[in-house]
Design a protein around this motif. Sequence first.
Motif, PDB file in Angstrom:
ATOM      1  N   TYR A 297      42.974  36.922  46.299  1.00  0.00           N
ATOM      2  CA  TYR A 297      42.014  35.859  46.019  1.00  0.00           C
ATOM      3  C   TYR A 297      40.640  36.452  45.718  1.00  0.00           C
ATOM      4  O   TYR A 297      40.284  37.518  46.208  1.00  0.00           O
ATOM      5  CB  TYR A 297      41.924  34.849  47.169  1.00  0.00           C
ATOM      6  CG  TYR A 297      41.355  35.374  48.467  1.00  0.00           C
ATOM      7  CD1 TYR A 297      39.974  35.431  48.686  1.00  0.00           C
ATOM      8  CD2 TYR A 297      42.183  35.800  49.509  1.00  0.00           C
ATOM      9  CE1 TYR A 297      39.438  35.893  49.870  1.00  0.00           C
ATOM     10  CE2 TYR A 297      41.662  36.267  50.706  1.00  0.00           C
ATOM     11  CZ  TYR A 297      40.294  36.310  50.881  1.00  0.00           C
ATOM     12  OH  TYR A 297      39.769  36.778  52.066  1.00  0.00           O
ATOM     13  N   CYS A 307      37.723  41.028  45.418  1.00  0.00           N
ATOM     14  CA  CYS A 307      39.130  40.663  45.603  1.00  0.00           C
ATOM     15  C   CYS A 307      39.614  41.071  46.985  1.00  0.00           C
ATOM     16  O   CYS A 307      39.318  42.165  47.472  1.00  0.00           O
ATOM     17  CB  CYS A 307      39.995  41.338  44.544  1.00  0.00           C
ATOM     18  SG  CYS A 307      39.793  40.651  42.895  1.00  0.00           S
ATOM     19  N   LEU A 353      40.795  26.968  49.519  1.00  0.00           N
ATOM     20  CA  LEU A 353      41.177  27.665  48.296  1.00  0.00           C
ATOM     21  C   LEU A 353      41.019  26.812  47.042  1.00  0.00           C
ATOM     22  O   LEU A 353      41.031  25.588  47.101  1.00  0.00           O
ATOM     23  CB  LEU A 353      42.646  28.103  48.383  1.00  0.00           C
ATOM     24  CG  LEU A 353      43.032  29.124  49.451  1.00  0.00           C
ATOM     25  CD1 LEU A 353      44.535  29.330  49.440  1.00  0.00           C
ATOM     26  CD2 LEU A 353      42.319  30.453  49.230  1.00  0.00           C
ATOM     27  N   PRO A 356      46.319  28.033  42.747  1.00  0.00           N
ATOM     28  CA  PRO A 356      46.612  29.019  41.702  1.00  0.00           C
ATOM     29  C   PRO A 356      46.965  28.371  40.365  1.00  0.00           C
ATOM     30  O   PRO A 356      47.061  27.145  40.240  1.00  0.00           O
ATOM     31  CB  PRO A 356      47.808  29.779  42.282  1.00  0.00           C
ATOM     32  CG  PRO A 356      48.435  28.851  43.257  1.00  0.00           C
ATOM     33  CD  PRO A 356      47.319  28.031  43.812  1.00  0.00           C
ATOM     34  N   LEU A 407      43.935  32.766  42.520  1.00  0.00           N
ATOM     35  CA  LEU A 407      43.416  32.086  43.709  1.00  0.00           C
ATOM     36  C   LEU A 407      41.936  32.412  43.877  1.00  0.00           C
ATOM     37  O   LEU A 407      41.486  33.510  43.547  1.00  0.00           O
ATOM     38  CB  LEU A 407      44.177  32.538  44.957  1.00  0.00           C
ATOM     39  CG  LEU A 407      45.625  32.080  45.083  1.00  0.00           C
ATOM     40  CD1 LEU A 407      46.381  32.995  46.029  1.00  0.00           C
ATOM     41  CD2 LEU A 407      45.694  30.638  45.582  1.00  0.00           C
ATOM     42  N   LYS A 408      41.194  31.460  44.400  1.00  0.00           N
ATOM     43  CA  LYS A 408      39.795  31.685  44.762  1.00  0.00           C
ATOM     44  C   LYS A 408      39.563  31.169  46.171  1.00  0.00           C
ATOM     45  O   LYS A 408      40.209  30.211  46.614  1.00  0.00           O
ATOM     46  CB  LYS A 408      38.849  30.965  43.794  1.00  0.00           C
ATOM     47  CG  LYS A 408      38.754  31.595  42.424  1.00  0.00           C
ATOM     48  CD  LYS A 408      37.727  30.890  41.560  1.00  0.00           C
ATOM     49  CE  LYS A 408      37.683  31.495  40.167  1.00  0.00           C
ATOM     50  NZ  LYS A 408      36.713  30.805  39.288  1.00  0.00           N
ATOM     51  N   LYS A 409      38.620  31.797  46.849  1.00  0.00           N
ATOM     52  CA  LYS A 409      38.281  31.412  48.222  1.00  0.00           C
ATOM     53  C   LYS A 409      36.848  30.902  48.243  1.00  0.00           C
ATOM     54  O   LYS A 409      35.950  31.510  47.669  1.00  0.00           O
ATOM     55  CB  LYS A 409      38.410  32.618  49.156  1.00  0.00           C
ATOM     56  CG  LYS A 409      38.139  32.330  50.621  1.00  0.00           C
ATOM     57  CD  LYS A 409      39.300  31.629  51.294  1.00  0.00           C
ATOM     58  CE  LYS A 409      39.090  31.536  52.802  1.00  0.00           C
ATOM     59  NZ  LYS A 409      40.165  30.787  53.461  1.00  0.00           N
TER      60      LYS A 409
END
Length: 660
Positions: A297, A307, A353, A356, A407-409
């Motif tokens: 992520y 990352c 999150l 995705p 994915l991102k947080k």
Amino acid sequence: MDILSSTLMLAYILSSSSLAIEIDSIAESQYLTDNMTLVSQNETFVLGFFSLGDSPKRYLGIWYKKIPVQTVVWVANRDKAINGTSGKLILNSTGNLVLKENETIIWNTTIQKQARNPVLELLDSGNLVVRNGGDPNPEDYLWQSFDHPCDTQLQGMKIGRDLKNGLEWRLTPWKSLDDPSAGDFSYGFLLSDYPDLSVMKGTKKQLLIGPWNGIYFSSIPGTTLDLLHEIDYVANEDEIFFTFRPNIEAVLTRLVINQSSRIVVHYVWEDTLQIWKQFGFISLDVCTYGVCGPYGYCSVADTNNVCQCLEGFTPKSPQSWSSSNWTQGCVRNEPLSCNNVTTTDRFVNYTGLKVPDTQYTKVDKNISLDECKHLCLKNCSCMAYTNSNISGNGSGCVMWFGDLIDLKKFQENGQNLYIRMSGSNSVLQHGHKMQVIIAATIAATFGMLLLCLIYRVRSNTDEKSNSEEYVEGYVTDSDLPLFDLLTITTATDNFSLCNKIGQGGFGPVYRGKLPGGQEIAVKRLSHGSDQGITECITEVRLIAKLQQRNLVKLLGCCIQGQEKLLVYEYMVNGSLDNFIFDRTKGELLGWSQRFLIIYGVARGLSYLHHDSRLRIIHRDLKASNILLDENLNPKISDFGIAKAFGGDQTHGNTRRVIGT
């Protein structure tokens, strides 16, 4: 003057709203030449011929009528200009628009429907339409410019897909300020069961803004667009699109895609400044598509560790990972056990999150989250699931098949995603151990709180220290709210280092959240410092009652024993120095935004120097004391060494060097 021009001028005299051009049924076609430049206008928009800069090239387009700087929102012949003023716009008897240079066709429409007495009309929305004259359904258009967007989305314009008629409503940027032809990027939806709003570069994914989850697009929780507008999202067998409509009727606003790193910008017209203000934006930052590979992520907030692997995963190639090449992503620490017959696999809930890439997904809007879980568990290719709609208590089901990419947080907000893991995975075991630890911790903490409460009750009966009484007197006089120490320690997780966001000359600053959800910044003045007491009094005395949009707001304070705490509104973008002295973040501040920041600081200083009840000189004005809110609006902070003067005083002396 030709027939169409005469009709046009007469119609404009008779009507101040939208303007219709009707075709004489006897004539084969009617047209307007570029000699007049202006073709049509209403209260908000103009349709006409224009040039860019000193270029002789001419375009047919639509722009705002009352805005002094010409702002073009649509161009008919964006990829093929007219040389000189030989352009001619024709509306023929078949209902098609034809743009000619002499006898050469530059641009034209292709209408499939049968035209009857076609009418060309520029609507107040900025939509140029062709319809049948006398049609009982005036919105049954033969053709409309909103079906062929350029770089700008206006209110009511759709971005998405017309599945029934094969149209794609997608924005593409101008190549440059003086070239409206289509640039490399585009902004629209990628089709799947759970469509992704995306920025593409050619056919390659550049940025996934995410699917619509019922509240926002997954990558932009708390978008600024919903402050001024309602977003309407529609997905059915015929079309998939989103539009926005204003909450404030008079506001002029537009979304524009650019060729720069600040790829999609939300502009609002600032009438007092006579400028377009950037109200929000989506940028091409380090978190481009797939940068962290499968099960990795991306986090914009942590520039040192862009990352990271999800818990329970490790880098597939530690060597590449350590050299900041993350594209190979992460792999599970323990393999899955699914064999299509039996499985001990379980799902772990990962929070906060952006979901995705949704290319390989399946959506069922009619089943519960629990049913979704069991359905996913039965399919060995199903790697994750969540609600397709998170509004209310959540509803529907979306499942992901294959590796989870992009994915991102987020530090706050974001969605839950239930990811398939081995039943013996340490993440699950850790969860069980944590339950035991938490239970023991709660018991111990309860005992400690009880002792602290007894001590606090006794302490409150003791005589207060001189410094506490001294400061509290000023607080009482200012009518500033007093916070309880327990409230502040709870809000900041007992002044956790994780919540520390800054360090000033008088002590650290912490981020916190009050029980009602309001985010705060807490300045903790150094213990036993006379300077700390002086600063506390100065802040309370000078800014507690100041009300100006470019001054940070003091919400209250807490004076208890050795603790002297000042509570401010929290500024999500931190201080200005974090932007202008950072090469990456600095690119996010274009010159128009920098001008707005400078202007805001000047307005704040003007208020302090001339318009407040006391003349206040800040004496420590620097980039680290200019805070930026979620819209990058500047607010002056830290008045600890400021000095006040009488309303008629114009000079003052100081005996020592102080501040910046």
